[in-house]
Motif scaffolding. Structure first.
Motif, PDB file in Angstrom:
ATOM      1  N   TRP A   7      -5.315  -2.759  -1.125  1.00  0.00           N
ATOM      2  CA  TRP A   7      -4.855  -2.780  -2.174  1.00  0.00           C
ATOM      3  C   TRP A   7      -3.852  -1.957  -2.750  1.00  0.00           C
ATOM      4  O   TRP A   7      -3.539  -1.017  -2.180  1.00  0.00           O
ATOM      5  N   VAL A   8      -2.826  -2.289  -3.630  1.00  0.00           N
ATOM      6  CA  VAL A   8      -1.981  -1.951  -4.233  1.00  0.00           C
ATOM      7  C   VAL A   8      -1.538  -1.973  -5.598  1.00  0.00           C
ATOM      8  O   VAL A   8      -2.049  -2.847  -6.073  1.00  0.00           O
ATOM      9  N   VAL A   9      -1.095  -0.852  -6.256  1.00  0.00           N
ATOM     10  CA  VAL A   9      -0.904  -0.917  -7.792  1.00  0.00           C
ATOM     11  C   VAL A   9       0.598  -1.098  -7.976  1.00  0.00           C
ATOM     12  O   VAL A   9       1.318  -0.475  -7.431  1.00  0.00           O
ATOM     13  N   ASP A  10       0.910  -2.137  -9.012  1.00  0.00           N
ATOM     14  CA  ASP A  10       2.172  -2.154  -9.238  1.00  0.00           C
ATOM     15  C   ASP A  10       2.199  -1.579 -10.556  1.00  0.00           C
ATOM     16  O   ASP A  10       1.388  -2.455 -11.647  1.00  0.00           O
ATOM     17  N   MET A  11       3.328  -1.017 -11.226  1.00  0.00           N
ATOM     18  CA  MET A  11       3.459  -0.514 -12.599  1.00  0.00           C
ATOM     19  C   MET A  11       4.706  -1.065 -13.112  1.00  0.00           C
ATOM     20  O   MET A  11       5.737  -1.083 -12.341  1.00  0.00           O
TER      21      MET A  11
END
Length: 486
Positions: free
Chosen positions: A274-278
């Motif tokens: 999983w990855v976070v995008d901001m």
């Protein structure tokens, strides 16, 4: 050289039908078509259902309509296909049934169609406009009593009894499991498995990736305590009356409200799945101050942030002035260009902007001014038609299109986009907590585990597609685009 399916002898039922055809209805009574059974009745169907069918197929139109029973019927069909064909091949079983000689009514009664639709949903099969027996036009029709007797007659009494023991209604409903009822000693040794046909083959789960959802917003709406926690959110109890079982193995978690961006420590726990995008949602552009802008730049430069977004243009009611949105968009695009990271775009037109056509034109113009043609772009919650999709692909050939539950209410032009966009560019998004499925109580919200509702909409539009196929396709595309591993 192609391989033909091995020939299969005609079932005992067909031979017996030929022997009895001359006398079966001479006195108004019908003889049971099952070999060795001499019961005669004016209406033979209740006898057949009650005495010869696997219990889960005996009553399809009454009260036995739980999720567990639908799943059991689906798995029983898999087991039957393995008994007859030597492998799990449901469509192969359909073809086998269609090769048998039979004089059946062509259509299916309306009262039996509901359970057939449920089995189709469990298997991820597209629904036909009408179920038919001659020919069998859907795997869902395989649960019909006539077909079940055909199958049971061919496999023989010994294996028919095995099936009955595998799928008893009582234990399925009371113990929440598929298989024979467990006594106390069996329950304590429940780790042991039966070798019989591998205890019924389960549906293989597709690689499922939710390419966009809002953990912070979902956490707030569901009133969960403390800071957002991915594991706790994914394991929360959900309404399950029509839940299509999936394993969400990859996630793209979006934080687009500067006031609720995750802390540096929370960003450190990202793994390969999983990855976070901001980013800055267009409607939250006013929340971006100098301190938050500096932090976003720092996270990107230090490699703690691998995706920027969502950001974009939104001209719907309540949005900030276009100049503020465009300024924020250009600033984020410049960072994405320098860092070479994917950017997630939000594009929404005003009330009279059909398919957000004008908003898309403006957003493309801003992207062209800053990004190179090969920059990775994810168009979140794409609501454009085929013309808008073409415009994006002409300017950015690698663009990917995210589809949400909105696909289930698309216009014909929007559906055309779903059909014509290359399959390797389609992403599936729950956009949780939004897009609550219709069967979820009104107090509930969208969730990544409802992602099959998006795949169901895709499958209904793209001819020949299935729910599992749409999930797998979107999952593989998301893994490639975001560099995830599951």
């Amino acid at each position: 050289m192609g391989h033909s399916r091995p020939s299969i002898p005609s079932p005992a039922l067909s031979r017996r039908d030929e022997d009895k055809s001359a006398s079966q209805e001479t006195d108004g009574f019908r003889l049971c078509p099952v070999d060795g059974c001499n019961v005669r009745a004016i209406n033979i169907e209740p006898h057949i259902r009650g005495e010869h069918l696997v219990e889960i197929f005996q009553e399809l139109s009454g009260g036995l309509r739980s999720n567990l029973l639908v799943r059991a019927r689906f798995e029983a069909l898999q087991t039957q296909s393995k008994m007859i064909l030597g492998k799990v091949d449901i469509w192969g079983l359909v073809a086998w049934v269609n090769r048998q000689v039979k004089n059946w009514p062509r259509t299916v009664e309306e009262v039996e169609m509901g359970p057939m639709r449920e089995v189709c949903a469990a298997g991820g099969w597209t629904l036909p406009s009408q179920f038919t027996l001659v020919p069998v036009n859907s795997p869902g029709v395989l649960i019909h009593w006539r077909i079940q007797i055909l199958i049971m007659s061919w496999i023989g009494e010994r294996r028919s009894q095995e099936l009955r023991e595998m799928y008893p209604v009582g234990s399925i409903l009371s113990q929440g499991r598929i298989g024979p009822p467990l006594n106390h000693s069996q329950a304590s040794a429940s780790m042991e498995t039966s070798p019989r046909l591998e205890n019924a083959v389960s549906r293989p789960r597709p690689i499922t990736v939710d390419a966009h959802f809002h953990l912070d917003r979902a956490w707030a709406k569901t009133n969960l305590p403390g800071r957002p926690n991915l594991r706790q959110y994914m394991e929360m109890r959900l309404p399950s009356s029509q839940l299509y079982a999936i394993d969400v193995r990859g996630r793209v978690i979006n934080f687009c409200d500067p006031r609720t961006w995750p802390s540096d420590k929370e960003l450190e726990v990202q793994d390969q799945s999983w990855v976070v995008d901001m980013g800055v949602h267009p409607k939250k552009a006013r929340e971006l101050d100098d301190a938050r802008a500096f932090r976003l730049e720092t996270l990107l430069k230090t490699g703690k942030l691998r995706v920027l977004g969502e950001v974009g243009l939104d001209f719907s009611t309540g949005a900030p002035q276009p100049q503020i949105q465009i300024s924020t968009l250009r600033w984020v695009l410049a960072m994405a260009s320098q860092g070479g990271v994917p950017v997630v775009l939000h594009v929404r037109g005003g009330k009279d902007d059909v398919h957000s056509a004008q908003a898309h034109i403006q957003c493309i113009r801003q992207c062209r001014a800053i990004l190179n043609k090969g920059h990775p772009i994810h168009l979140h919650c794409f609501d454009g038609g085929w013309e808008q999709a073409q415009q994006w692909m002409d300017n950015f050939p690698g663009v990917h299109f995210g589809f949400t539950g909105a696909v289930n209410a698309f216009s014909e032009d929007q559906k055309l986009a779903v059909v014509r966009i290359p399959r390797d560019r389609l992403l599936r998004e729950s956009d949780a907590p939004y897009f609550r499925p219709a069967w979820v109580p009104r107090a509930g919200y969208g969730h990544p585990k409802y992602l099959a509702e998006v795949a169901r909409g895709i499958a209904a539009i793209r001819q020949g597609a299935t729910v599992d196929g749409a999930l797998q396709e979107g999952g593989m595309n998301a893994l490639r685009f975001y560099g995830l591993r599951v």
